[in-house]
Design a protein around this motif. Structure first.
Motif, PDB file in Angstrom:
ATOM      1  N   CYS A  58       0.814  -1.225   0.000  1.00  0.00           N
ATOM      2  CA  CYS A  58       0.000   0.000   0.000  1.00  0.00           C
ATOM      3  C   CYS A  58       0.839   1.262   0.000  1.00  0.00           C
ATOM      4  CB  CYS A  58      -0.937  -0.005   1.203  1.00  0.00           C
ATOM      5  SG  CYS A  58      -2.104  -1.364   1.118  1.00  0.00           S
ATOM      6  N   ALA A  63      -1.972  -0.220  -6.658  1.00  0.00           N
ATOM      7  CA  ALA A  63      -3.186  -0.877  -6.155  1.00  0.00           C
ATOM      8  C   ALA A  63      -4.305   0.149  -5.961  1.00  0.00           C
ATOM      9  CB  ALA A  63      -2.890  -1.593  -4.841  1.00  0.00           C
ATOM     10  N   HIS A  64      -5.523  -0.279  -6.244  1.00  0.00           N
ATOM     11  CA  HIS A  64      -6.715   0.569  -6.157  1.00  0.00           C
ATOM     12  C   HIS A  64      -6.892   1.123  -4.730  1.00  0.00           C
ATOM     13  CE1 HIS A  64     -11.002   1.632  -6.369  1.00  0.00           C
ATOM     14  NE2 HIS A  64     -10.905   1.539  -7.692  1.00  0.00           N
ATOM     15  N   PRO A  65      -7.367   2.358  -4.600  1.00  0.00           N
ATOM     16  CA  PRO A  65      -7.582   2.924  -3.255  1.00  0.00           C
ATOM     17  C   PRO A  65      -8.449   2.030  -2.355  1.00  0.00           C
ATOM     18  CG  PRO A  65      -7.848   4.642  -4.921  1.00  0.00           C
ATOM     19  CD  PRO A  65      -7.635   3.352  -5.665  1.00  0.00           C
ATOM     20  N   LYS A 116      -6.258  -0.664  -0.906  1.00  0.00           N
ATOM     21  CA  LYS A 116      -5.418  -0.128   0.173  1.00  0.00           C
ATOM     22  C   LYS A 116      -6.236   0.098   1.443  1.00  0.00           C
ATOM     23  CE  LYS A 116      -1.968   1.981  -2.900  1.00  0.00           C
ATOM     24  NZ  LYS A 116      -1.227   3.185  -3.305  1.00  0.00           N
ATOM     25  N   ILE A 156      -6.612  -4.075  -9.215  1.00  0.00           N
ATOM     26  CA  ILE A 156      -6.765  -3.106 -10.304  1.00  0.00           C
ATOM     27  C   ILE A 156      -8.155  -2.461 -10.309  1.00  0.00           C
ATOM     28  CG2 ILE A 156      -6.626  -2.753 -12.807  1.00  0.00           C
ATOM     29  CD1 ILE A 156      -3.921  -3.504 -11.534  1.00  0.00           C
ATOM     30  N   ASP A 157      -9.203  -3.301 -10.169  1.00  0.00           N
ATOM     31  CA  ASP A 157     -10.564  -2.771 -10.263  1.00  0.00           C
ATOM     32  C   ASP A 157     -11.125  -2.301  -8.923  1.00  0.00           C
ATOM     33  OD1 ASP A 157     -10.247  -3.683 -12.863  1.00  0.00           O
ATOM     34  OD2 ASP A 157     -11.312  -5.566 -12.499  1.00  0.00           O
ATOM     35  N   GLY A 158     -10.465  -2.680  -7.822  1.00  0.00           N
ATOM     36  CA  GLY A 158     -10.946  -2.255  -6.513  1.00  0.00           C
ATOM     37  C   GLY A 158     -12.156  -3.031  -6.022  1.00  0.00           C
ATOM     38  N   ASP A 159     -12.395  -4.215  -6.619  1.00  0.00           N
ATOM     39  CA  ASP A 159     -13.509  -5.057  -6.156  1.00  0.00           C
ATOM     40  C   ASP A 159     -13.048  -5.830  -4.925  1.00  0.00           C
ATOM     41  OD1 ASP A 159     -15.463  -6.906  -5.657  1.00  0.00           O
ATOM     42  OD2 ASP A 159     -15.487  -7.786  -7.664  1.00  0.00           O
TER      43      ASP A 159
END
Length: 335
Positions: free
Chosen positions: A208, A214-216, A219, A294-297
């Motif tokens: 992080c 990495a997607h917020p 993190k 990547i997508d934050g899922d």
């Protein structure tokens, strides 16, 4: 260099082996350990490692070139031994004169270690048992990473503290050995160095960093989590030997259990071979991990994290994380 004299004295063999300022490897994390984080780690005096994962040779070619554009410091490439195009990936590393290749995820196939050494690359391997570690070192591996079950991603069954006590007294006098899994502070780095390790490897602590792509949401999941949230996946069918994966508990954890059942049934019905079954499992992970990173899922994706995730509380630059770890190690060794 005079800033951390005691730590550097104990790390000297690792420093000489890696060619970096500190013998601190960044564990290869698929989708996370790409050009930006790898270059930042190497620029901060550590040793970044590109996670090739499921990349094609063309993608790896691009990634190595892009990393070289961001750092002039040494870095390595991590290759998964079960990748169907392993030898093509090794050829890409050869083309770029990659200094160090980490072979992960199983025993290196015949000829792979030789192919890396043929272009002057140094080979790092993982070994779950002391007997296998000795065999790999005899057959040409240059260094060993011992990684305990506290780590994130693919893990073995034994704790780092136990592996360190088994491996280091037997190997550290003659071999370069890095310790990984559950390291979140410099005091722990100091302890393993005193036991004979040449250096350490951390992944979770760097995942992080400000420089991590990495997607917020990924993190944030790390910042909210504590140690007990990072759980190992369960193996459903003994005939489908799945290397357990440690990740933050969510819906994706349950979906993996369902995926195993589905693959086990295909095996039962004779519709697929064992090798194909294991590749399907690997592809599931690659996809689930990409959705999270990547997508934050963070609901159905795989948020791979080690148990040291509780020590990751905020986003900070790699250089700050590195300086803090080194200062803590030096303070511990000076006590």
């Amino acid at each position: 260099m005079a800033q951390y004299p005691k730590t550097h004295a104990l790390m000297q063999r690792g420093i000489d082996f890696l060619g970096s300022e500190h013998a601190v490897l960044c564990g290869a994390m698929s989708w996370v350990s790409e050009r930006n984080l790898v270059a930042a780690i190497s620029n901060a005096g550590g040793f970044g490692v590109i996670a090739c994962g499921a990349m094609t040779p063309e993608l790896l070619d691009t990634e190595i070139a892009a990393t070289k554009a961001l750092t002039s410091k040494p870095f390595g490439v991590n290759l998964i031994t079960m990748h169907p195009m392993l030898f093509d990936l090794i050829a890409v590393c050869a083309k770029h004169g990659v200094s160090h290749v980490v072979l992960a995820g199983g025993i290196p196939p015949k000829g792979s270690v030789e192919a890396i050494k043929a272009f002057g690359g140094k080979v790092l391997v993982f070994a779950p048992t002391l007997a296998l570690a000795k065999k790999l070192l005899r057959s040409g591996a240059d260094a060993l990473v011992i990684e305990g079950s506290e780590a994130g991603g693919h893990i073995g069954p034994v704790a780092t503290s136990v592996l360190a006590q088994e491996f280091l007294p037997a190997l550290a006098a003659e071999h370069v050995v890095f310790v990984a899994g559950g390291i979140g502070r410099g005091d722990m780095i100091a302890a393993y160095l005193e036991m004979g390790a040449s250096g350490v490897q951390l992944g979770t602590r760097f995942a992080c960093a400000t420089e991590s792509i990495a997607h917020p949401a990924f993190k944030q999941a790390f910042f909210r989590a504590n140690a007990r949230d990072a759980v190992a996946s369960v193996q459903v069918d003994p005939r489908l030997p799945v290397i357990p994966v440690r990740a933050l508990k969510n819906k994706g954890t349950e979906e993996f259990t369902a995926k195993q059942r589905e693959v086990a049934q295909l095996l039962d019905e004779g519709k697929i071979e064992m090798g194909e079954a294991q590749l399907q499992i690997e592809h599931f992970w690659a996809g689930a991990l990409r959705r999270a990173v990547i997508d934050g899922d963070v609901e159905s994706g795989s948020i791979m994290a080690g148990q040291s995730v509780g020590m990751v509380t905020k986003e900070e630059p790699v250089a700050d994380i590195m300086a803090e770890l080194m200062a803590e190690a030096e303070a511990a060794l000076s006590r």
